[in-house]
Motif scaffolding. Structure first.
Motif, PDB file in Angstrom:
ATOM      1  N   ALA A 309       5.330  51.147 -69.597  1.00 21.46           N
ATOM      2  CA  ALA A 309       6.140  51.903 -70.553  1.00 21.46           C
ATOM      3  C   ALA A 309       6.049  51.235 -71.922  1.00 21.46           C
ATOM      4  CB  ALA A 309       7.594  51.959 -70.085  1.00 21.46           C
ATOM      5  N   LYS A 310       5.936  52.063 -72.979  1.00 16.67           N
ATOM      6  CA  LYS A 310       5.810  51.546 -74.336  1.00 16.67           C
ATOM      7  C   LYS A 310       6.812  52.251 -75.241  1.00 16.67           C
ATOM      8  CE  LYS A 310       0.750  51.270 -73.746  1.00 16.67           C
ATOM      9  NZ  LYS A 310      -0.543  51.772 -74.263  1.00 16.67           N
ATOM     10  N   LEU A 311       7.192  51.564 -76.332  1.00 18.23           N
ATOM     11  CA  LEU A 311       7.946  52.245 -77.374  1.00 18.23           C
ATOM     12  C   LEU A 311       7.048  53.313 -77.992  1.00 18.23           C
ATOM     13  CD1 LEU A 311       9.786  49.261 -79.112  1.00 18.23           C
ATOM     14  CD2 LEU A 311      10.695  50.866 -77.434  1.00 18.23           C
ATOM     15  N   PRO A 312       7.622  54.367 -78.562  1.00 17.34           N
ATOM     16  CA  PRO A 312       6.800  55.471 -79.095  1.00 17.34           C
ATOM     17  C   PRO A 312       5.758  55.039 -80.114  1.00 17.34           C
ATOM     18  CG  PRO A 312       9.079  56.166 -78.919  1.00 17.34           C
ATOM     19  CD  PRO A 312       9.062  54.690 -78.622  1.00 17.34           C
ATOM     20  N   ASP A 313       6.034  53.971 -80.892  1.00 11.60           N
ATOM     21  CA  ASP A 313       5.039  53.512 -81.866  1.00 11.60           C
ATOM     22  C   ASP A 313       3.968  52.623 -81.228  1.00 11.60           C
ATOM     23  OD1 ASP A 313       6.341  51.122 -81.412  1.00 11.60           O
ATOM     24  OD2 ASP A 313       7.142  50.915 -83.441  1.00 11.60           O
ATOM     25  N   ARG A 314       4.146  52.372 -79.934  1.00  9.08           N
ATOM     26  CA  ARG A 314       3.180  51.603 -79.139  1.00  9.08           C
ATOM     27  C   ARG A 314       3.017  50.164 -79.614  1.00  9.08           C
ATOM     28  NH1 ARG A 314       1.920  56.898 -78.891  1.00  9.08           N
ATOM     29  NH2 ARG A 314       1.132  57.749 -76.915  1.00  9.08           N
ATOM     30  N   LYS A 315       4.017  49.635 -80.309  1.00 12.27           N
ATOM     31  CA  LYS A 315       3.951  48.256 -80.798  1.00 12.27           C
ATOM     32  C   LYS A 315       4.571  47.261 -79.823  1.00 12.27           C
ATOM     33  CE  LYS A 315       3.788  49.327 -85.756  1.00 12.27           C
ATOM     34  NZ  LYS A 315       4.458  49.158 -87.070  1.00 12.27           N
ATOM     35  N   ALA A 316       5.242  47.756 -78.789  1.00 16.41           N
ATOM     36  CA  ALA A 316       5.869  46.863 -77.811  1.00 16.41           C
ATOM     37  C   ALA A 316       5.990  47.579 -76.480  1.00 16.41           C
ATOM     38  CB  ALA A 316       7.251  46.415 -78.287  1.00 16.41           C
ATOM     39  N   PHE A 317       5.936  46.793 -75.404  1.00 17.68           N
ATOM     40  CA  PHE A 317       6.209  47.353 -74.084  1.00 17.68           C
ATOM     41  C   PHE A 317       7.696  47.665 -73.987  1.00 17.68           C
ATOM     42  CE2 PHE A 317       2.499  44.621 -72.390  1.00 17.68           C
ATOM     43  CZ  PHE A 317       1.593  45.620 -72.701  1.00 17.68           C
ATOM     44  N   ALA A 318       8.025  48.626 -73.148  1.00 14.87           N
ATOM     45  CA  ALA A 318       9.422  49.033 -72.987  1.00 14.87           C
ATOM     46  C   ALA A 318       9.806  49.046 -71.508  1.00 14.87           C
ATOM     47  CB  ALA A 318       9.651  50.408 -73.614  1.00 14.87           C
ATOM     48  N   GLY A 319       9.284  48.094 -70.793  1.00 12.19           N
ATOM     49  CA  GLY A 319       9.615  48.005 -69.377  1.00 12.19           C
ATOM     50  C   GLY A 319       8.424  48.303 -68.502  1.00 12.19           C
ATOM     51  N   SER A 320       8.527  47.875 -67.291  1.00  8.13           N
ATOM     52  CA  SER A 320       7.452  48.040 -66.321  1.00  8.13           C
ATOM     53  C   SER A 320       7.670  49.299 -65.491  1.00  8.13           C
ATOM     54  CB  SER A 320       7.415  46.805 -65.410  1.00  8.13           C
ATOM     55  OG  SER A 320       6.834  47.090 -64.177  1.00  8.13           O
ATOM     56  N   VAL A 321       6.591  49.826 -64.956  1.00  7.82           N
ATOM     57  CA  VAL A 321       6.673  50.936 -63.995  1.00  7.82           C
ATOM     58  C   VAL A 321       6.108  50.482 -62.649  1.00  7.82           C
ATOM     59  CG1 VAL A 321       6.630  52.730 -65.751  1.00  7.82           C
ATOM     60  CG2 VAL A 321       4.466  51.921 -64.794  1.00  7.82           C
ATOM     61  N   ALA A 322       6.100  49.176 -62.449  1.00  6.21           N
ATOM     62  CA  ALA A 322       5.512  48.610 -61.242  1.00  6.21           C
ATOM     63  C   ALA A 322       6.452  48.721 -60.053  1.00  6.21           C
ATOM     64  CB  ALA A 322       5.158  47.140 -61.470  1.00  6.21           C
ATOM     65  N   THR A 323       5.866  48.633 -58.874  1.00  7.51           N
ATOM     66  CA  THR A 323       6.604  48.466 -57.624  1.00  7.51           C
ATOM     67  C   THR A 323       6.163  47.142 -57.014  1.00  7.51           C
ATOM     68  OG1 THR A 323       4.923  49.876 -56.583  1.00  7.51           O
ATOM     69  CG2 THR A 323       7.032  50.900 -57.159  1.00  7.51           C
ATOM     70  N   ALA A 324       6.930  46.639 -56.050  1.00  4.43           N
ATOM     71  CA  ALA A 324       6.715  45.283 -55.548  1.00  4.43           C
ATOM     72  C   ALA A 324       5.331  45.096 -54.924  1.00  4.43           C
ATOM     73  CB  ALA A 324       7.804  44.933 -54.534  1.00  4.43           C
ATOM     74  N   ASP A 325       4.827  46.104 -54.237  1.00  7.47           N
ATOM     75  CA  ASP A 325       3.509  45.967 -53.618  1.00  7.47           C
ATOM     76  C   ASP A 325       2.427  45.707 -54.667  1.00  7.47           C
ATOM     77  OD1 ASP A 325       3.988  48.624 -54.560  1.00  7.47           O
ATOM     78  OD2 ASP A 325       2.309  49.363 -53.391  1.00  7.47           O
ATOM     79  N   ARG A 326       2.572  46.343 -55.812  1.00  8.27           N
ATOM     80  CA  ARG A 326       1.594  46.148 -56.886  1.00  8.27           C
ATOM     81  C   ARG A 326       1.601  44.702 -57.391  1.00  8.27           C
ATOM     82  NH1 ARG A 326       1.943  49.544 -62.568  1.00  8.27           N
ATOM     83  NH2 ARG A 326       0.760  48.104 -63.901  1.00  8.27           N
ATOM     84  N   LEU A 327       2.773  44.092 -57.482  1.00 13.96           N
ATOM     85  CA  LEU A 327       2.856  42.712 -57.946  1.00 13.96           C
ATOM     86  C   LEU A 327       2.077  41.778 -57.025  1.00 13.96           C
ATOM     87  CD1 LEU A 327       6.691  42.508 -58.752  1.00 13.96           C
ATOM     88  CD2 LEU A 327       4.852  43.343 -60.229  1.00 13.96           C
ATOM     89  N   VAL A 328       2.283  41.933 -55.729  1.00 16.46           N
ATOM     90  CA  VAL A 328       1.588  41.091 -54.755  1.00 16.46           C
ATOM     91  C   VAL A 328       0.080  41.317 -54.849  1.00 16.46           C
ATOM     92  CG1 VAL A 328       1.304  40.582 -52.295  1.00 16.46           C
ATOM     93  CG2 VAL A 328       3.591  41.033 -53.218  1.00 16.46           C
ATOM     94  N   ARG A 329      -0.298  42.579 -54.975  1.00 19.45           N
ATOM     95  CA  ARG A 329      -1.723  42.942 -55.064  1.00 19.45           C
ATOM     96  C   ARG A 329      -2.373  42.316 -56.299  1.00 19.45           C
ATOM     97  NH1 ARG A 329      -0.925  48.094 -55.466  1.00 19.45           N
ATOM     98  NH2 ARG A 329      -0.526  48.307 -53.229  1.00 19.45           N
ATOM     99  N   VAL A 330      -1.669  42.386 -57.439  1.00 17.25           N
ATOM    100  CA  VAL A 330      -2.205  41.828 -58.681  1.00 17.25           C
ATOM    101  C   VAL A 330      -2.377  40.314 -58.575  1.00 17.25           C
ATOM    102  CG1 VAL A 330      -1.610  41.325 -61.091  1.00 17.25           C
ATOM    103  CG2 VAL A 330      -1.436  43.659 -60.227  1.00 17.25           C
ATOM    104  N   MET A 331      -1.394  39.625 -58.014  1.00 14.89           N
ATOM    105  CA  MET A 331      -1.488  38.177 -57.911  1.00 14.89           C
ATOM    106  C   MET A 331      -2.657  37.748 -57.027  1.00 14.89           C
ATOM    107  SD  MET A 331       0.682  36.945 -59.977  1.00 14.89           S
ATOM    108  CE  MET A 331       0.529  35.215 -59.558  1.00 14.89           C
ATOM    109  N   ILE A 332      -2.944  38.520 -56.006  1.00 19.69           N
ATOM    110  CA  ILE A 332      -4.068  38.195 -55.128  1.00 19.69           C
ATOM    111  C   ILE A 332      -5.392  38.538 -55.797  1.00 19.69           C
ATOM    112  CG2 ILE A 332      -5.203  38.784 -52.941  1.00 19.69           C
ATOM    113  CD1 ILE A 332      -2.341  39.320 -51.825  1.00 19.69           C
TER     114      ILE A 332
END
Length: 394
Positions: A309-332
């Motif tokens: 998620a991003k602010l409308p001007d795309r200059k900053a993130f505005a939160g994640s849309v991740a789920t827990a399984d994705r976090l584990v997958r990314v770390m591996i």
């Protein structure tokens, strides 16, 4: 007793992975973790089909998902968020607020009290995490600047007196009155966390001694090395590395932190001091496009694209849309860490940070039967919460 036996899987335990063993559950608790497939007369059987059998994921920092936010202040939102995250392996979580007015905050806390006893079939609510509004304006990120200010004892003491459900509060420790607030939080058994901050090393040391032993979404909205006139100062990032026992949490969605920083955090802090968090907002498990960060009534408009998620001007993130399984997958897959460590960062480490490791976080006799089954790609097949199957791929 009604027994449930899980077998024919790869069981992830603190001592290693058991092949061909079994996990026996009764009355919502793990009765035993066995190295063999032992016959349990009358037990309900769950064939893991060769999948991994792991401790349920614990998310210390989540705002929403499935189109809902906890600050919508409805019981339905709370229950739906718990249910959607359970589909992705989360068996327990901390509902989290954003910087807001005190009236809105109290409404959210009131709603938690109503929703908590009704929560069946979704991730267990472990208590509330208050994020803000006591932040450094310079590090506010997507937090609404209308509400950001210094700690006010008249505000937070009134909240603390009324709501025993609070277990964590994220604050910028360099603000006037923040250290005193941290001391009061610790006295109540609440975890003060360092967040949205421009603190330097000397300020972090004072805060750490007062009980600020954890860093919220490490690297995000947080000071690193800074320069004031000709002099350089270590920031919160360097402080967390220098303080061996300080714990951190990272949004390991593959977007908030690049591969190199994921590897660096793991290398220095290790799995035992690093928790994975989604920091998920309402757009988690939803299609990309426009969304709202925070309450539907007065939240911030954001755009979801590129898996974040991003602010409308795309200059900053505005939160994640991740789920827990994705976090584990990314770390591996991106950070290249072992499966057991990635699972620990999503289970036993957050349980330890929250001081509930005697009941949750690992597959051991006497602990809550919070269990998740997944394949080699960390695709969730079954989620079990306190011995009840709440999600299963058909």
């Amino acid at each position: 007793m009604k027994y449930l036996k899980l077998y024919n899987g790869k069981i992830i335990t603190p001592g290693g992975i058991i092949n061909g063993g079994s996990v026996v559950i009764a009355d919502g608790v793990i009765v035993d973790v066995l190295k063999d497939d032992v016959d349990i007369p009358g037990a309900q059987l769950l064939d893991a089909g060769g999948a991994y059998i792991a401790p349920g994921f614990i998310d210390m920092h989540v705002h929403g998902g499935g189109g809902h936010d906890f600050m919508d202040n409805t019981v339905e939102a709370f229950l739906q968020i718990g249910a959607i995250h359970a589909r992705y392996g989360t068996t327990a979580l901390l509902p989290t607020t954003l910087s807001c007015g005190m009236d809105d905050l109290m409404k959210t806390l009131d709603t938690y009290e109503k929703a908590h006893p009704l929560n069946r079939g979704g991730a267990t609510f472990l208590g509330m995490h208050i994020e803000g509004p006591y932040f450094a304006m310079s590090q506010r990120g997507a937090q609404d600047p209308r509400y950001i200010h210094h700690p006010d004892p008249n505000e937070y003491e009134r909240i603390l007196e009324k709501y025993p459900s609070i277990v964590r509060w994220s604050v910028a420790p360099e603000l006037q009155g923040a250290v005193e607030m941290g001391i009061k939080l610790v006295q109540r058994g609440i975890l003060p966390s360092i967040a949205h901050t421009d603190a330097i090393y000397e300020e972090v040391l004072k805060a750490y001694d007062a009980g600020f032993t954890h860093a919220t979404h490490f690297y995000s909205a947080m000071s690193g090395v800074t320069r004031r006139d000709a002099f350089r100062y270590a920031g919160v990032v360097e402080s967390a590395y220098l303080l061996d026992d300080m714990t951190v949490e990272i949004i390991a969605d593959g977007v908030h932190l690049p591969e190199a920083l994921l590897k660096l955090v793991y290398k220095i802090k290790g799995a035992e001091h690093t928790a994975l968090v989604t920091d998920a907002m309402r757009a988690a498990a939803m299609p990309e496009g426009p969304s709202i960060l925070g309450s539907l009534h007065n939240g911030l408009e954001v755009i979801v694209e590129d898996d974040v998620a991003k602010l409308p001007d795309r200059k900053a993130f505005a939160g994640s849309v991740a789920t827990a399984d994705r976090l584990v997958r990314v770390m591996i897959n991106k950070a290249g860490i072992p499966l057991q460590d990635a699972v620990r960062m999503m289970s036993l480490t957050p349980a330890s940070i929250l001081k509930i490791q005697d009941k949750k976080g690992s597959l051991e006799k006497g602990k809550d039967a919070d269990i998740v089954l997944f394949n080699e790609n960390i695709d969730i097949q079954t989620t079990i919460i306190k011995g009840e199957i709440v999600y299963q791929v058909k």
